[in-house]
Write a protein that holds these residues in place. Structure first.
Motif, PDB file in Angstrom:
ATOM      1  N   ARG A 134       2.087  23.323 -81.907  1.00  0.00           N
ATOM      2  CA  ARG A 134       2.974  23.374 -83.114  1.00  0.00           C
ATOM      3  C   ARG A 134       3.063  24.887 -83.746  1.00  0.00           C
ATOM      4  NH1 ARG A 134       3.713  18.937 -81.902  1.00  0.00           N
ATOM      5  NH2 ARG A 134       3.411  16.973 -82.959  1.00  0.00           N
ATOM      6  N   THR A 135       4.180  24.936 -84.322  1.00  0.00           N
ATOM      7  CA  THR A 135       4.423  26.528 -85.079  1.00  0.00           C
ATOM      8  C   THR A 135       4.261  26.463 -86.620  1.00  0.00           C
ATOM      9  OG1 THR A 135       6.661  25.916 -84.964  1.00  0.00           O
ATOM     10  CG2 THR A 135       6.007  27.097 -83.127  1.00  0.00           C
ATOM     11  N   MET A 136       3.895  27.639 -87.134  1.00  0.00           N
ATOM     12  CA  MET A 136       3.558  27.662 -88.457  1.00  0.00           C
ATOM     13  C   MET A 136       4.237  29.172 -88.858  1.00  0.00           C
ATOM     14  SD  MET A 136       2.173  26.788 -91.500  1.00  0.00           S
ATOM     15  CE  MET A 136       0.638  25.539 -91.215  1.00  0.00           C
ATOM     16  N   TYR A 137       4.706  29.001 -90.070  1.00  0.00           N
ATOM     17  CA  TYR A 137       5.353  30.302 -90.440  1.00  0.00           C
ATOM     18  C   TYR A 137       5.230  30.510 -91.850  1.00  0.00           C
ATOM     19  CZ  TYR A 137       9.583  33.146 -91.902  1.00  0.00           C
ATOM     20  OH  TYR A 137      10.426  34.026 -92.659  1.00  0.00           O
ATOM     21  N   ASP A 138       5.034  31.699 -92.187  1.00  0.00           N
ATOM     22  CA  ASP A 138       4.866  32.179 -93.688  1.00  0.00           C
ATOM     23  C   ASP A 138       5.900  33.513 -93.865  1.00  0.00           C
ATOM     24  OD1 ASP A 138       4.225  33.257 -96.317  1.00  0.00           O
ATOM     25  OD2 ASP A 138       2.000  33.198 -95.656  1.00  0.00           O
ATOM     26  N   PRO A 139       6.841  33.301 -94.534  1.00  0.00           N
ATOM     27  CA  PRO A 139       7.726  34.509 -94.727  1.00  0.00           C
ATOM     28  C   PRO A 139       7.240  35.578 -95.806  1.00  0.00           C
ATOM     29  CG  PRO A 139       8.349  32.599 -96.199  1.00  0.00           C
ATOM     30  CD  PRO A 139       7.336  32.168 -95.314  1.00  0.00           C
ATOM     31  N   THR A 140       6.079  35.300 -96.240  1.00  0.00           N
ATOM     32  CA  THR A 140       5.568  36.273 -97.449  1.00  0.00           C
ATOM     33  C   THR A 140       3.903  36.527 -97.101  1.00  0.00           C
ATOM     34  OG1 THR A 140       5.183  34.450 -99.028  1.00  0.00           O
ATOM     35  CG2 THR A 140       7.134  35.923 -99.152  1.00  0.00           C
ATOM     36  N   ALA A 141       3.812  36.818 -95.817  1.00  0.00           N
ATOM     37  CA  ALA A 141       2.293  36.631 -95.152  1.00  0.00           C
ATOM     38  C   ALA A 141       1.292  37.137 -95.936  1.00  0.00           C
ATOM     39  CB  ALA A 141       2.623  37.081 -93.663  1.00  0.00           C
ATOM     40  N   GLY A 142       1.502  38.320 -96.513  1.00  0.00           N
ATOM     41  CA  GLY A 142       0.660  39.065 -97.131  1.00  0.00           C
ATOM     42  C   GLY A 142      -0.549  39.374 -96.036  1.00  0.00           C
ATOM     43  N   THR A 143      -1.790  39.147 -96.219  1.00  0.00           N
ATOM     44  CA  THR A 143      -2.529  39.501 -95.303  1.00  0.00           C
ATOM     45  C   THR A 143      -3.167  38.441 -94.128  1.00  0.00           C
ATOM     46  OG1 THR A 143      -4.627  38.900 -96.837  1.00  0.00           O
ATOM     47  CG2 THR A 143      -3.920  41.128 -96.877  1.00  0.00           C
ATOM     48  N   GLY A 144      -2.112  37.381 -94.175  1.00  0.00           N
ATOM     49  CA  GLY A 144      -2.493  36.485 -93.262  1.00  0.00           C
ATOM     50  C   GLY A 144      -3.199  35.183 -93.641  1.00  0.00           C
TER      51      GLY A 144
END
Length: 611
Positions: free
Chosen positions: A204-214
């Motif tokens: 599966r894929t996961m995305y964060d457009p405001t990832a910060g420090t992850g």
């Protein structure tokens, strides 16, 4: 050594930094050095073979990168003859040798140290005569994969990031979301897919457009690893702040992720993962931040591309770009026929209700509700984040709702589910316990309306508290006590949040009080409206406009009419209104009795002073 002990050992390097570095700067030394030592250990076993392969390909005039990567068995490499133990052998040239060693890494890895501004940190350490001592400390840490696997190292690095965020809490909220908030969001995102995620070989894929420090990405990866060790979650992100981006990229590298999936830049004006779609998405965008600097690019995309771009439904006011991130995430959803997507995003209260019918905010709400994309909205306790104490809400959206959720939105009021922290961190004074997170997850998973029932004794003190689903038997009140019931989960149809704003006109009158009528065109013989008497009414979509008008307007203004050409459809989600419980005031006799007691106590105090 467990990850807690190992992270504490690594953080103990801070003892060397006191006096020469501020507390809030410790992370700028410790985090990049931790990454450096981990990579040094990971590459150690193939170092000789990589150097040999590199030399042979250089001699043959062949591009070496694919060959040394294959030899290393990794997506990165280091072609310097140096390593950290060798650095210790030449104290006088530690600064130059360390720089040479860093330059030997693959470009992707080198960029991490560049975004950490590691060269400036090394220069400060050198001037403070600390560079050799700090490097020596890190060279002594055993971070080999045989001793610390990727999952453990990920947790160690996450703990170091948390320490860094907490001691620099004045800016922590810019790049760090509290772990319990992330865990709640991940629970809500994965709960409906648990069966599918436990199958062997799941990718599966996961995305964060405001990832910060992850943090959001790493917690999601940990959750899926617990659920199914054989599953694979490929992580993607974009981050604007260079230092946060470096930390995120380093964290992903340590966890064995492809760091080319972590992009630097402004997500809204320059989508670094253009055209990519994802299974899951998480985001905690900045609250109430204006987007004036990128307004031109956003408006151009909105006007030129419409619904073919990201911002077709509408644009919010320039003072708050939160809903732009929501629209960006929607554009990254897989079509339902390809499996669809699920989104979790933290927003403040403004996107729920700001903007009347026809405004950009209302049109965005209209888009997500009329397309049945909102599964649930969860109100969090105040004082949960490092840099703000305001009310916050988790929105859960999906284009593959389960059958029983289709056409409905669940609102969960978790604002009372918190415990006080032992020590405040910036604006963060409260936290959600594991039990609170489990309760919200169950309320969401069960998809029921529910109430929290508190039994109070005759003295007003709490005897018991429990959550009851609608239809379950409520406890009886004890003698002299009472039972307090407040809703915490409610379910509404999508259209319950919609309304029509109608414009009510009244006639313009001449000096004799007679209505003025039009004399030309379509207005001929029609009463002319008096703009000073013009008013608007919001009529729920579920109600007939004419029936509402006859019942609520005409009795008060018999000469009024509706200008249907001006009618607009709007949507708002008045969250607090749906959970408001009226509490009748106390009886006057009870208030009088309390006042008498207070007066008597004051008199006694005065008498005592005069005596």
């Amino acid at each position: 050594m467990n990850q807690q002990a190992l992270s504490s050992l690594i953080w103990s390097v801070a003892d060397l930094l006191r006096g020469d570095f501020r507390q809030s700067e410790y992370g700028r030394v410790i985090l990049p050095f931790t990454v450096l030592r981990r990579l040094d250990c990971v590459l150690a076993s193939t170092k000789a073979a990589v150097l040999k392969e590199h030399a042979s390909k250089l001699q043959a005039g062949i591009p070496f990168e694919p060959f040394v990567k294959r030899t290393a068995g990794l997506d990165f490499y280091n072609i310097s003859s140096l390593d950290m133990p060798k650095l210790m052998g030449d104290q006088d040239n530690i600064r130059a040798n360390l720089d040479s060693y860093i330059q030997g890494f693959a470009p992707d890895v080198r960029s991490i140290f560049e975004h950490f501004d590691f060269a400036a940190t090394v220069e400060r350490l050198h001037k403070a005569k600390l560079l050799y001592l700090v490097t020596e400390k890190f060279a002594a840490f055993d971070l080999h994969p045989a001793a610390v696997d990727n999952a453990q190292m990920g947790l160690v690095f996450e703990e170091l990031i948390r320490k860094f965020a907490e001691i620099s809490n004045e800016t922590a909220g810019e790049h760090f979301t509290p772990r319990e908030v992330i865990r709640l969001m991940v629970n809500l995102l994965f709960i409906e897919d648990n069966d599918g995620l436990t199958k062997p070989g799941v990718v599966r894929t996961m995305y964060d457009p405001t990832a910060g420090t992850g943090g959001m990405l790493s917690v999601a990866g940990e959750y899926l690893a617990e659920l199914n060790p054989k599953a694979r979650l490929t992580l993607f992100g974009q981050e604007l702040n260079a230092e946060s981006h470096a930390i995120c990229k380093a964290d992903m590298l340590i966890r064995g992720q492809d760091i080319s999936n972590i992009v630097l830049g402004n997500t809204l004006s320059d989508d670094g993962l253009l055209g990519k779609l994802f299974d899951y998405m998480l985001s905690n965008p900045p609250f109430g931040v204006e987007w004036k600097k990128i307004e031109k690019a956003i408006r151009e995309e909105h006007e030129r591309q419409g619904f073919n771009g990201r911002f077709g439904p509408g644009l919010p006011r320039v003072s708050d770009g939160s809903l732009l991130f929501l629209l960006h995430l929607l554009s990254k959803m897989r079509p339902a026929v390809q499996g669809g997507s699920r989104i979790g995003i933290v927003l403040n209260g403004s996107p729920l209700f700001t903007g009347g019918a026809g405004s950009g905010e209302s049109e965005i709400r209209r888009h997500v509700l009329e397309n049945d994309l909102v599964e649930a909205i969860v109100a969090l306790p105040t004082d949960m984040f490092y840099n703000t104490g305001i009310s916050t809400y988790v929105w859960v959206l999906s284009n593959r709702k389960p059958e029983d959720r289709r056409g409905f939105v669940q609102l969960i009021d978790a604002s009372g589910f918190w415990q006080k922290m032992r020590k405040s961190l910036g604006s963060k004074r409260k936290e959600m316990s594991d039990e609170h997170i489990a309760l919200v997850t169950r309320l969401f998973g069960d998809f029921y309306e529910a109430s929290q029932v508190t039994v109070l004794g005759a003295d007003g003190k709490e005897i018991s508290r429990q959550v009851l689903m609608d239809g379950e038997t409520h406890p009886a009140a004890p003698a002299g006590g009472k039972v307090k019931t407040v809703p915490i989960s409610r379910i509404f149809r999508n259209e319950d949040f919609g309304y029509r704003t109608i414009t009510v006109e009244r006639p313009l009158r001449d000096q004799q009080g007679k209505p003025v009528v039009g004399v030309k065109g379509k207005q001929k013989g029609q009463p002319q409206p008096d703009s000073s008497l013009r008013d608007t009414e919001n009529v729920p979509l579920s109600e007939d406009v004419e029936a509402y008008f006859k019942r609520d307007v005409l009795p008060h203004a018999p000469d009024a009419w509706i200008d249907h050409d001006k009618t607009k459809v709007g949507y708002e989600i008045p969250f607090n209104r749906h959970f408001y419980v009226f509490e009748p005031p106390r009886e006057l006799a009870e208030i009088d009795a309390d006042l008498k007691k207070v007066i008597e106590r004051i008199k006694a105090m005065i008498d005592g002073l005069s005596a």
